[in-house]
Design a protein around this motif. Structure first.
Motif, mmCIF file in Angstrom:
data_model
loop_
_atom_site.group_PDB
_atom_site.id
_atom_site.type_symbol
_atom_site.label_atom_id
_atom_site.label_comp_id
_atom_site.label_asym_id
_atom_site.label_seq_id
_atom_site.Cartn_x
_atom_site.Cartn_y
_atom_site.Cartn_z
ATOM 1 N N ASN A 688 52.113 -45.396 38.115
ATOM 2 C CA ASN A 688 51.591 -45.981 36.885
ATOM 3 C C ASN A 688 50.476 -46.999 37.134
ATOM 4 O O ASN A 688 50.152 -47.785 36.248
ATOM 5 C CB ASN A 688 52.728 -46.649 36.102
ATOM 6 C CG ASN A 688 53.610 -45.639 35.396
ATOM 7 O OD1 ASN A 688 53.200 -44.987 34.441
ATOM 8 N ND2 ASN A 688 54.835 -45.486 35.882
ATOM 9 N N ARG A 689 49.890 -46.981 38.331
ATOM 10 C CA ARG A 689 48.745 -47.843 38.672
ATOM 11 C C ARG A 689 49.048 -49.315 38.414
ATOM 12 O O ARG A 689 48.269 -50.032 37.760
ATOM 13 C CB ARG A 689 47.510 -47.416 37.879
ATOM 14 C CG ARG A 689 47.094 -45.971 38.157
ATOM 15 C CD ARG A 689 45.814 -45.601 37.453
ATOM 16 N NE ARG A 689 45.464 -44.203 37.685
ATOM 17 C CZ ARG A 689 44.375 -43.616 37.197
ATOM 18 N NH1 ARG A 689 43.521 -44.317 36.456
ATOM 19 N NH2 ARG A 689 44.126 -42.354 37.449
ATOM 20 N N LEU A 690 50.139 -49.760 38.951
ATOM 21 C CA LEU A 690 50.482 -51.172 38.808
ATOM 22 C C LEU A 690 49.446 -52.060 39.494
ATOM 23 O O LEU A 690 48.999 -53.067 38.942
ATOM 24 C CB LEU A 690 51.864 -51.434 39.423
ATOM 25 C CG LEU A 690 53.090 -51.016 38.609
ATOM 26 C CD1 LEU A 690 54.350 -51.198 39.433
ATOM 27 C CD2 LEU A 690 53.185 -51.820 37.327
ATOM 28 N N GLY A 691 49.091 -51.735 40.716
ATOM 29 C CA GLY A 691 48.176 -52.581 41.469
ATOM 30 C C GLY A 691 48.870 -53.852 41.937
ATOM 31 O O GLY A 691 50.062 -54.093 41.663
ATOM 32 N N ASN A 692 48.122 -54.685 42.619
ATOM 33 C CA ASN A 692 48.700 -55.899 43.190
ATOM 34 C C ASN A 692 49.159 -56.885 42.128
ATOM 35 O O ASN A 692 50.273 -57.425 42.179
ATOM 36 C CB ASN A 692 47.676 -56.565 44.115
ATOM 37 C CG ASN A 692 47.562 -55.848 45.449
ATOM 38 O OD1 ASN A 692 48.330 -54.937 45.733
ATOM 39 N ND2 ASN A 692 46.599 -56.268 46.266
ATOM 40 N N HIS A 693 48.324 -57.158 41.138
ATOM 41 C CA HIS A 693 48.624 -58.252 40.209
ATOM 42 C C HIS A 693 49.823 -57.911 39.320
ATOM 43 O O HIS A 693 50.626 -58.786 38.999
ATOM 44 C CB HIS A 693 47.384 -58.577 39.362
ATOM 45 C CG HIS A 693 46.962 -57.486 38.436
ATOM 46 N ND1 HIS A 693 46.342 -56.328 38.861
ATOM 47 C CD2 HIS A 693 47.080 -57.378 37.075
ATOM 48 C CE1 HIS A 693 46.083 -55.551 37.823
ATOM 49 N NE2 HIS A 693 46.514 -56.168 36.724
ATOM 50 N N ARG A 694 49.976 -56.674 38.931
ATOM 51 C CA ARG A 694 51.129 -56.309 38.096
ATOM 52 C C ARG A 694 52.418 -56.318 38.928
ATOM 53 O O ARG A 694 53.478 -56.669 38.415
ATOM 54 C CB ARG A 694 50.917 -54.935 37.455
ATOM 55 C CG ARG A 694 49.793 -54.912 36.413
ATOM 56 C CD ARG A 694 49.825 -53.616 35.611
ATOM 57 N NE ARG A 694 48.742 -53.562 34.639
ATOM 58 C CZ ARG A 694 47.575 -52.965 34.825
ATOM 59 N NH1 ARG A 694 47.329 -52.350 35.984
ATOM 60 N NH2 ARG A 694 46.647 -52.962 33.893
ATOM 61 N N LEU A 695 52.321 -55.924 40.200
ATOM 62 C CA LEU A 695 53.514 -55.984 41.063
ATOM 63 C C LEU A 695 53.985 -57.427 41.220
ATOM 64 O O LEU A 695 55.192 -57.706 41.125
ATOM 65 C CB LEU A 695 53.187 -55.387 42.437
ATOM 66 C CG LEU A 695 54.317 -55.511 43.462
ATOM 67 C CD1 LEU A 695 55.513 -54.664 43.067
ATOM 68 C CD2 LEU A 695 53.822 -55.124 44.864
ATOM 69 N N VAL A 696 53.053 -58.321 41.453
ATOM 70 C CA VAL A 696 53.435 -59.736 41.614
ATOM 71 C C VAL A 696 54.082 -60.250 40.334
ATOM 72 O O VAL A 696 55.069 -60.994 40.371
ATOM 73 C CB VAL A 696 52.196 -60.580 41.981
ATOM 74 C CG1 VAL A 696 52.553 -62.065 42.018
ATOM 75 C CG2 VAL A 696 51.633 -60.136 43.333
ATOM 76 N N ALA A 697 53.560 -59.845 39.190
ATOM 77 C CA ALA A 697 54.139 -60.283 37.917
ATOM 78 C C ALA A 697 55.565 -59.759 37.743
ATOM 79 O O ALA A 697 56.413 -60.444 37.154
ATOM 80 C CB ALA A 697 53.249 -59.822 36.763
ATOM 81 N N LEU A 698 55.863 -58.557 38.253
ATOM 82 C CA LEU A 698 57.207 -57.997 38.103
ATOM 83 C C LEU A 698 58.274 -58.815 38.820
ATOM 84 O O LEU A 698 59.462 -58.717 38.490
ATOM 85 C CB LEU A 698 57.237 -56.555 38.631
ATOM 86 C CG LEU A 698 56.549 -55.497 37.777
ATOM 87 C CD1 LEU A 698 56.641 -54.125 38.444
ATOM 88 C CD2 LEU A 698 57.176 -55.425 36.381
ATOM 89 N N ALA A 699 57.877 -59.631 39.769
ATOM 90 C CA ALA A 699 58.854 -60.484 40.455
ATOM 91 C C ALA A 699 59.516 -61.455 39.505
ATOM 92 O O ALA A 699 60.628 -61.937 39.766
ATOM 93 C CB ALA A 699 58.177 -61.231 41.606
#
Length: 793
Positions: A688-699
């Motif tokens: 789903n093309r999370l990328g770096n910034h969306r992955l960090v937000a999921l934390a």
């Protein structure tokens, strides 16, 4: 206890090397010292075990267990030293002894491993195949089936017996065309492993140009059908396990024949005695001036009720006249001669019957043509089918008015025999002769992957399925069925008529669909409401509907009764997902726990909302919901409603373009929704093309104010780079520290991300993550993947 004394002396009085030398000497003399060695103290036994051959090590398992020692590290080291590969799913292997010996058996059987290459594999006291066979539960035969020929050889008879007790899964993979010499060994192998063994699962993988006779042979013997006798001869003698059954059946047949002859004699005697007695009574009545009718009751009771008789004897006896003259108080001499004449007529009748049967058999034998050899498997698979069908047709023609249909009819309770989708090619038959075969034990799971199935083969499979009551799992994947899908459905429909049918799992997938997915789902479920799992999937649509063969049963309006379905998977060939079509299935599946929808298109913005509403209303037990390759970019509201569901425990939204046209607020809403949902255990968001910034937000899902119970997170194929993974790790560590370690997060999946761009940073991030949870990743080459992507643009 010479071994114990030698060890104690070496360990206490000499250097360590002396102990090692003593252990080596003992290991080489295990034939004489084995019993003493098993009684050694624990610390001595621990030093000896790694010095044993695999055969002695396997025999030492009980002694090691009694001493509190585990041989698993030794078997794992053996695997690394000998196999030199990392087995798939190695983290799930619970017994390395079984894993090693099972692979060892397969490699030795196929000539891949030379036992002389390592001293631990070579012991002249043991046969590699014979002693590793009891540990083999899964075996794969491939290429020209050389393994089948080897196992069926006379010198491996004991190996086959051992294998029959342990083997559960038999696989055929990457088969190539072979000559006729392979057929007989394959018969012996399948008969021993399936009919008289423990194999319950047969899979056939990747056979681009299948040998029709071999494929039908595998299918029919998996279904438990074959004939005993010459076709199963082993070195010119019948199968040893069938010999007793054959003897018993011959004794029963002989008893029936003798009983039939006795009944004929008894009936003939009874008829003649009755006639003679009647003549005597009539003579007495005439002498006394009384009618014969007044003395009928004087006939002995044993002659009033005739014994059981066949139609031939009845017809013969009814045509025999008998003129009686009387002698008071006894039988007339004419009656004695009449008895002889009656028996003569019976003998003539029996001779005529035997002559007619002999002519018919000779005619059938002549009709075989070139297939007169009883050992010819092709003769059995095809020619005997024609014989059996001709006999059945002759029988059915005389009883058509009584039965209305015979076993070859195409009624809903019968297998497919003449459907438009089951065309015969070349005139060689397709219907398997069930009536001509003996029934043996059958398997419960059949899987066919990437094997083109012709109309003839589908027709044979349909007839086998029609009575395969032991079948529990059926998987047909990429077989090019086309219109032949209706032939398979016909066989399944016939199978459903059996009260003892056990079929619970059906999985059908192919490149082209010949009917709409929902129609196929409705058709199967209406036939088998007792299914627990159903999977239907196609890649592309087929021709236009007008090209479909005429006369096929319509499944679009099939009535679905309340079903036991627990798992439903549908992969649409880019078909619109209409909730109205899916709704009858959902309503009938109150027990549904898992639903997966793949590659569907949403015809309107309201369709997903209608589906979620229907699921909430009709399926209160639903725990897992998956959408794959479904464009949800314009359905953000429905996605949030889905993540709020208080019943769902696992949600998968893979390659759904979630963030293709979304805003930052949408990601925040997703995080806050998941934080408030205490029932969700697994969230899978690959592709789903999370990328770096969306992955960090999921934390932030695991922040201190979160009530989430999320245990598993899948962010595979999301363009994540090493620095983004490291930032996610640091943020997660901070939340865990704030919550004093009170976190339920246990699994993170990271397949196919861009972690190779900075190996050092990626390794640091993975090292720190593994201290927190279980991480599953891979060494994916992102540059090669990008090159592949460009090449197909």
């Amino acid at each position: 206890m010479a071994a114990a004394a030698a060890f104690e002396e070496a360990e206490e009085g000499g250097p360590r090397s002396l102990f090692a030398l003593s252990a080596v000497a003992v290991s080489r003399s295990m034939g004489a010292l084995e019993r003493d060695v098993w009684a050694l103290p624990r610390h001595l036994l621990r030093g000896l075990l790694p010095l044993l051959t695999i055969f002695r090590l396997e025999r030492a398992e009980g002694a090691a267990r009694r001493a509190g020692l585990s041989t698993q590290p030794i078997w794992r080291k053996l695997w690394d030293d000998v196999m030199k590969t990392r087995p798939p799913n190695s983290e799930n292997i619970t017994c390395w002894r079984k894993k090693f010996l099972e692979t060892f058996f397969s490699n030795v059987l196929h000539g891949v491993l030379d036992v002389s290459s390592d001293w631990r594999l070579n012991d002249h006291h043991f046969s590699p195949l014979l002693h590793s066979a009891p540990h083999v539960s899964q075996l794969t035969l491939c290429n020209m089936l050389q393994g089948a020929v080897e196992l069926a050889a006379e010198h491996n008879q004991k190996v086959l017996e051992n294998l029959a007790g342990s083997l559960r899964i038999l696989k055929f993979q990457h088969l190539l065309s072979s000559d006729q010499s392979i057929r007989h060994p394959l018969v012996l192998l399948l008969h021993r492993l399936i009919h008289h063994g423990s194999v319950s699962h047969v899979s056939v993988y990747s056979w681009p140009v299948p040998d029709t006779v071999l494929l039908v042979l595998i299918l029919s013997m998996s279904a438990g059908f074959w004939r005993s006798g010459s076709a199963l001869a082993y070195q010119s003698s019948p199968c040893g396990l069938c010999r007793e059954d054959i003897a018993q059946s011959q004794e029963l047949a002989q008893e029936r024949a003798e009983r039939g002859r006795s009944d004929e004699r008894e009936w003939s005697d009874w008829e003649n005695q009755k006639r003679c007695l009647r003549a005597t009574e009539e003579a007495n009545a005439e002498v006394n001036g009384c009618g014969a009718d007044n003395h009928l009751n004087s006939i002995p009771s044993g002659l009033r009720s005739p014994p059981l008789r066949n139609e031939a004897s009845s017809e013969a006896s009814s045509k025999v006249p008998c003129d009686h003259t009387s002698i008071q108080g006894g039988f007339s001499p004419h009656c004695i001669s009449d008895q002889l004449s009656c028996r003569a007529v019976l003998r003539k009748t029996r001779r005529r019957l035997r002559s007619a049967v002999g002519k018919k058999r000779r005619c059938l034998r002549r009709s075989r043509g070139p297939y007169a050899d009883p050992e010819d498997l092709y003769d059995f698979v095809f020619t005997v089918a024609r014989e059996d069908n001709s006999v059945l047709l002759n029988k059915s023609s005389t009883t058509e008015g009584e039965n209305g249909e015979n076993w070859t009819s195409s009624s809903p309770g019968s297998p497919c025999t003449g459907h438009a989708g089951c065309k015969k090619r070349g005139g060689s038959a397709g219907i398997f002769p069930l009536k001509a075969a003996r029934r043996f034990r059958s398997v419960s799971t059949l899987e066919l992957f990437s094997i083109p199935l012709t109309g003839e083969t589908c027709q044979t499979l349909s007839n086998l399925l029609s009575s395969w009551v032991s079948l529990e799992n059926l998987v047909l994947s990429y077989n090019g069925l086309g219109a032949n899908i209706f032939c398979i459905l016909s066989g399944l429909r016939a199978l459903s008529c059996h009260s003892d049918c056990r079929l619970r799992v059906v999985r059908v997938s192919d490149v082209f669909s010949h009917m709409p997915c929902m129609d196929l789902v409705r058709c199967i479920l209406s036939t088998f409401p007792q299914l627990h799992a159903l999977s239907v999937g196609f890649d592309l649509k087929n021709q236009l509907e007008e090209d479909m063969p005429e006369g096929n049963p319509s499944c679009s309006e099939a009535e679905i009764l309340e079903s036991c379905l627990q798992q439903l998977e549908i992969r649409f060939p880019r078909e619109p997902l209409h909730t109205a079509f899916l709704l009858p299935v959902l309503k009938a599946s109150k027990s549904l726990q898992q639903l997966s929808l793949d590659s569907a298109t949403l015809p309107s913005s309201q369709e997903l909302g209608l589906l979620l509403e229907a699921l909430k209303e009709c399926n209160p037990n639903l725990r897992k919901l998956s959408f794959h390759d479904v464009n949800l970019a314009e359905h953000q509201k429905e996605v949030l409603l889905l993540l709020q569901d208080p019943v769902l425990q696992e949600i998968t939204l893979s390659f759904c373009r979630l963030f293709e046209s979304s805003t930052t607020e949408f990601l925040s809403e997703i995080i806050n929704t998941v934080k408030r949902n205490s029932s969700l255990k697994s969230l899978r968001l690959p592709g789903n093309r999370l990328g770096n910034h969306r992955l960090v937000a999921l934390a932030d899902i695991f922040s201190e104010d979160s009530s989430s119970s999320l245990c598993q997170l899948d962010v595979s194929s999301n363009c994540i780079k090493p620095d983004g993974l490291l930032a996610f790790t640091k943020k997660l560590e901070g939340h865990i520290q704030q919550r004093r370690g009170q976190i339920q997060f246990t699994h993170l999946r990271l397949f196919q991300n861009w972690l190779d761009q900075d190996a050092e940073t990626a390794q640091e991030a993975l090292r720190r993550l593994r201290a927190v949870c279980s991480v599953v990743s891979d060494s994916w080459d992102s540059s090669q993947a990008f090159a592949d992507y460009i090449s197909v643009m």
